[in-house]
Motif scaffolding. Structure first.
Motif, PDB file in Angstrom:
ATOM      1  N   ILE A 119       0.633  -1.408   0.033  1.00  0.00           N
ATOM      2  CA  ILE A 119       0.167  -0.079   0.070  1.00  0.00           C
ATOM      3  C   ILE A 119       0.802   1.424  -0.063  1.00  0.00           C
ATOM      4  O   ILE A 119       0.743   2.336  -0.836  1.00  0.00           O
ATOM      5  N   ALA A 120       1.705   1.113   0.704  1.00  0.00           N
ATOM      6  CA  ALA A 120       2.832   2.410   0.826  1.00  0.00           C
ATOM      7  C   ALA A 120       3.457   2.633  -0.500  1.00  0.00           C
ATOM      8  O   ALA A 120       3.694   3.715  -0.842  1.00  0.00           O
ATOM      9  N   LEU A 121       3.892   1.542  -1.179  1.00  0.00           N
ATOM     10  CA  LEU A 121       4.487   1.469  -2.702  1.00  0.00           C
ATOM     11  C   LEU A 121       3.548   1.949  -3.589  1.00  0.00           C
ATOM     12  O   LEU A 121       4.085   3.060  -4.515  1.00  0.00           O
ATOM     13  N   LEU A 122       2.316   1.780  -3.471  1.00  0.00           N
ATOM     14  CA  LEU A 122       1.299   2.287  -4.467  1.00  0.00           C
ATOM     15  C   LEU A 122       0.827   3.560  -4.299  1.00  0.00           C
ATOM     16  O   LEU A 122       1.008   4.585  -5.075  1.00  0.00           O
ATOM     17  N   GLY A 123       0.990   3.990  -2.978  1.00  0.00           N
ATOM     18  CA  GLY A 123       0.638   5.444  -2.661  1.00  0.00           C
ATOM     19  C   GLY A 123       1.838   6.352  -2.830  1.00  0.00           C
ATOM     20  O   GLY A 123       1.401   7.429  -3.494  1.00  0.00           O
ATOM     21  N   THR A 124       3.030   5.979  -2.769  1.00  0.00           N
ATOM     22  CA  THR A 124       4.109   6.503  -2.955  1.00  0.00           C
ATOM     23  C   THR A 124       4.693   6.916  -4.536  1.00  0.00           C
ATOM     24  O   THR A 124       4.982   7.978  -4.978  1.00  0.00           O
ATOM     25  N   THR A 125       3.958   5.688  -5.229  1.00  0.00           N
ATOM     26  CA  THR A 125       4.318   5.813  -6.773  1.00  0.00           C
ATOM     27  C   THR A 125       3.378   7.026  -7.489  1.00  0.00           C
ATOM     28  O   THR A 125       3.519   7.741  -8.293  1.00  0.00           O
ATOM     29  N   VAL A 126       1.845   7.013  -6.794  1.00  0.00           N
ATOM     30  CA  VAL A 126       0.973   8.039  -7.343  1.00  0.00           C
ATOM     31  C   VAL A 126       1.644   9.625  -6.925  1.00  0.00           C
ATOM     32  O   VAL A 126       1.682  10.182  -7.784  1.00  0.00           O
TER      33      VAL A 126
END
Length: 242
Positions: A119-126
């Motif tokens: 979830i952190a990786l997906l959010g940071t990617t955004v």
């Protein structure tokens, strides 16, 4: 990246009863490796102006992959769904404590700690793509470049933690999680696996990404000609003024 938990303290069945079952569908695996490749490529080309089109293209690719992963996290197969593996900080801490016991919690898909990392990786990617887009289009001033670089550094740190955790979990659970994300299979008892790999959909995702890359890089020479023409026009106007 791995998806879902079976239950808190489900230990794997006896070796005799185990067989390799499909856990990760093909779209999950394709998106995972394309995300890894795109981030690595974008990070390595960030400081090279001659490779700007590569950097920007890979950034947009990451945005598209995140969009697909969010949809697949709602409508995908059993272990791809967020509802199966997102558990919250309490479950993550309980799982981490269990790693130091003789019977660490086993999860067929993502463990609770790995789920938080995803979830952190997906959010940071955004955030990374949004700040990169703002910087590339010169929106809101020069400070967006500094924000973009800071988020890229945070993303690199998260990737490092993720890779380290995968390697550690592979040792503690005695199963090769990297190989599982390539083959899609894990040693589990019948009934725990998924029935369909969705290879056709994965092929569509891969074809869309490759097609986008081709389209971007085909359009780049024309864009460069336009840039040079504007620069030449600007230079000529300066000469006339002189």
């Amino acid at each position: 990246m791995n998806t879902t938990s079976v239950s808190h303290a489900d230990a794997p069945a006896s070796d005799a009863a185990q067989s390799r079952m499909l856990v990760w569908d093909a779209p999950v695996r394709v998106v995972h490796w394309l995300m890894a490749l795109s981030f690595a490529g974008a990070y390595l080309t960030a400081e090279n102006d001659s490779l700007r089109v590569v950097h920007v293209t890979l950034g947009y690719t990451m945005a598209g992959l995140v969009g697909f992963r969010l949809i697949w996290g709602l409508a995908g197969t059993r272990y791809a769904r967020f509802s199966q593996f997102v558990r919250g900080p309490g479950a993550a801490l309980r799982y981490l404590r269990s790693l130091f016991s003789r019977q660490p919690e086993h999860h067929v898909g993502h463990n609770p700690a790995g789920a938080l990392a995803i979830i952190a990786l997906l959010g940071t990617t955004v955030l990374l793509v949004a700040s990169g887009w703002a910087n590339y289009n010169d929106i809101a001033g020069h400070w967006t470049e500094e924000v973009h670089e800071a988020i890229a550094g945070a993303m690199l740190a998260l990737v490092g933690v993720h890779v380290g955790a995968v390697l550690l979990s592979s040792v503690l659970h005695r199963e090769n999680l990297v190989a599982s994300m390539i083959s899609g299979t894990k040693p589990r008892t019948p009934g725990e696996g998924i029935r369909r790999a969705w290879r056709g959909l994965a092929a569509v995702v891969l074809a869309a990404v490759l097609g986008f890359w081709w389209w971007q890089w085909q359009a780049e020479p024309a864009a460069q000609i336009g840039v040079h023409a504007v620069a030449a026009q600007h230079h000529g106007a300066k000469d006339d003024d002189d």
